[in-house]
Design a protein around this motif. Sequence first.
Motif, mmCIF file in Angstrom:
data_model
loop_
_atom_site.group_PDB
_atom_site.id
_atom_site.type_symbol
_atom_site.label_atom_id
_atom_site.label_comp_id
_atom_site.label_asym_id
_atom_site.label_seq_id
_atom_site.Cartn_x
_atom_site.Cartn_y
_atom_site.Cartn_z
ATOM 1 N N PRO A 1 -9.598 5.610 8.331
ATOM 2 C CA PRO A 1 -10.401 4.466 8.747
ATOM 3 C C PRO A 1 -10.252 3.289 7.800
ATOM 4 N N LEU A 2 -10.082 3.620 6.496
ATOM 5 C CA LEU A 2 -9.904 2.567 5.501
ATOM 6 C C LEU A 2 -8.611 1.804 5.760
ATOM 7 N N LEU A 3 -7.520 2.556 5.989
ATOM 8 C CA LEU A 3 -6.219 1.930 6.222
ATOM 9 C C LEU A 3 -6.219 1.191 7.559
ATOM 10 N N ALA A 4 -6.995 1.692 8.519
ATOM 11 C CA ALA A 4 -6.986 1.098 9.858
ATOM 12 C C ALA A 4 -7.615 -0.285 9.865
ATOM 13 N N ARG A 5 -8.271 -0.672 8.763
ATOM 14 C CA ARG A 5 -8.936 -1.982 8.739
ATOM 15 C C ARG A 5 -7.951 -3.129 8.783
ATOM 16 N N VAL A 6 -6.672 -2.879 8.474
ATOM 17 C CA VAL A 6 -5.691 -3.971 8.526
ATOM 18 C C VAL A 6 -5.428 -4.373 9.969
ATOM 19 N N ARG A 7 -5.828 -3.555 10.899
ATOM 20 C CA ARG A 7 -5.545 -3.824 12.294
ATOM 21 C C ARG A 7 -6.466 -4.919 12.807
ATOM 22 N N ALA A 8 -5.895 -5.861 13.569
ATOM 23 C CA ALA A 8 -6.706 -6.886 14.212
ATOM 24 C C ALA A 8 -7.554 -6.215 15.287
ATOM 25 N N ARG A 9 -8.786 -6.685 15.444
ATOM 26 C CA ARG A 9 -9.679 -6.021 16.381
ATOM 27 C C ARG A 9 -9.145 -6.054 17.812
ATOM 28 N N ASP A 10 -8.726 -7.247 18.219
ATOM 29 C CA ASP A 10 -8.282 -7.367 19.612
ATOM 30 C C ASP A 10 -6.772 -7.224 19.677
ATOM 31 N N PRO A 11 -6.280 -6.237 20.383
ATOM 32 C CA PRO A 11 -4.830 -6.017 20.411
ATOM 33 C C PRO A 11 -4.048 -7.167 21.035
ATOM 34 N N LEU A 12 -4.717 -8.058 21.768
ATOM 35 C CA LEU A 12 -3.979 -9.174 22.355
ATOM 36 C C LEU A 12 -3.853 -10.337 21.380
ATOM 37 N N ASN A 13 -4.599 -10.260 20.299
ATOM 38 C CA ASN A 13 -4.593 -11.342 19.330
ATOM 39 C C ASN A 13 -3.580 -11.086 18.225
ATOM 40 N N VAL A 14 -2.527 -10.344 18.543
ATOM 41 C CA VAL A 14 -1.520 -9.993 17.537
ATOM 42 C C VAL A 14 -0.133 -10.217 18.140
ATOM 43 N N VAL B 1 0.842 -1.201 0.000
ATOM 44 C CA VAL B 1 0.000 0.000 0.000
ATOM 45 C C VAL B 1 0.878 1.253 0.000
ATOM 46 N N LEU B 2 1.944 1.215 0.815
ATOM 47 C CA LEU B 2 2.843 2.378 0.876
ATOM 48 C C LEU B 2 3.518 2.599 -0.476
ATOM 49 N N LEU B 3 3.963 1.497 -1.109
ATOM 50 C CA LEU B 3 4.593 1.609 -2.432
ATOM 51 C C LEU B 3 3.615 2.219 -3.432
ATOM 52 N N PHE B 4 2.341 1.771 -3.348
ATOM 53 C CA PHE B 4 1.327 2.309 -4.249
ATOM 54 C C PHE B 4 1.183 3.812 -4.061
ATOM 55 N N VAL C 1 0.112 7.276 5.285
ATOM 56 C CA VAL C 1 0.093 5.813 5.305
ATOM 57 C C VAL C 1 1.063 5.295 6.359
ATOM 58 N N VAL C 2 2.253 5.889 6.414
ATOM 59 C CA VAL C 2 3.244 5.449 7.406
ATOM 60 C C VAL C 2 2.694 5.641 8.820
#
Lengths: 298, 190
Positions: free
Chosen positions: B162-175, B22-25, B50-51
């Motif tokens: 918000p669009l970019l933030a979708r890559v984030r796992a919902r639960d921060p402990l599940n990462v 995405v950053l390269l794009f 993006v960064v």
Amino acid sequence: MAIRDDFEVVAGQVRTVVQRFALGLLVIAAFGIMLVGKADTVLVEHARVLALDVASPVLEAIARPAAYANRAIADLREFASLRDENARLREENTRLLAWQTAARRLENENEGLRSLAKFREGPEASFITARLVGDSVSAYMRGALLNVGRRVGVAPGQAVVTGEGLAGRIAEVGENSSRVLFVTDVNSRLPILVERTREQAILAGDNSPRLRLTLLQGVAGVQAGDRIVTSGRGGSFPVGIPVGEVVETSDGIIRVRPFTDFSRLEFVRVVDYGVTGLVGTGAPAPPPPPGGTAVRSR
Amino acid sequence: MRTDGTLALLDRWGRAALPGTVLLFFVLLTLAPLRAPYLSSALPLLPALVVFQFSLATPERLPGPLLLALGVLLDLLLGGPGAPVGVSALGFVLIRAAVVANRRYLVGVPFLFQWIGFCIVCWGFVALVWAFTTLWTWAPIDPVPAMLQYVVVIVIYPLLAPLLARVRARDPLNVPELSRGGARTGETTL
């Protein structure tokens, strides 16, 4: 076995150190790159050209749909003002017809006088038509990327023109891509003539849409509405390409509006004038293209 | 470690490569002749956005060396004659460091505060690039276009983030450990 264990311990320590100082190392690396770029400009030029060559096919893929969308929007806008536009064009047409008659008469007269004086014309220019594949516009630069490069005979310093007038000059050339520096860029210095008074001056860009006239001998002679054309000094530009017109003369500062509409550029022509002289970066002129893309003008 | 099928493997690779791609794009997009008024002038700052957003969401998938490389690429593609190469790389690395250092706070707060965080960080980035370009070319450069870019990218942030933030796992402990930051269970962005 013991050697392997030792190695793993050392590797682990190195990893810890690298992780701890990761930010510092990255910052030092960035500064290092900047310093190398400052010290070895040739290396950076090569890297730029390589990056351009690699990126230009991708950009071309992006540019096409973007161009279609832009054209569709422009069409819609024009549709709204169709009636006014038509009236304006009709008026312009009558005026241009009168000019055409005058031009024909002058051309005949010129030809006659030239043959009388045995006037030798300058080198003939050839044109390379190029598509704009990328904008190189930021807060610090005004330019664009073209989809033609060294392979068809583009060289640094050549003039880039549109139907309206001069757009800029070639700054960097890759195998299949090149970068134009617009006349509005802060690095652009162009030797010009004020068409009416034949006064020589330098036209400088400052990243704003208006250009600034400098190094003029007599400021008083220039009026708003005067046309500015290239003077051909420096060798690589043909004489008499229209650049813009004077729009403001106040307190010795003369502002020029370029004829080229930089927000709507899609196709441009690179003028190969045969001699790439002082304006270029010193690279030798390439051999003439094998034919095909370059079209020799009449 | 689970034994994975081809599909799961592809999925994992895809996830790992997504932020970098995405950053390269967006780096390439800075050169695209979009010609939209205001938007095109803000394009050079979108990679910084993006960064910021990916450093907030998944910093382990956007490692420093990658940022360095992409920053140099951006400078090479964008820069005119005389512009410093590597200043965007420095800016990217510093953005990542600033975000990672404050993740504990940033992942837990409402969107508005993340936006304010971006305003501050992006201001630093614009000032850094402007200062270095001025020093490097040793010429007075009008700061107004840079300010305009800044304002536009600040306005764009709520649309894109918000669009970019979708890559984030919902639960921060599940990462993985690194991207968890100081977050505890229940501390999510959404």
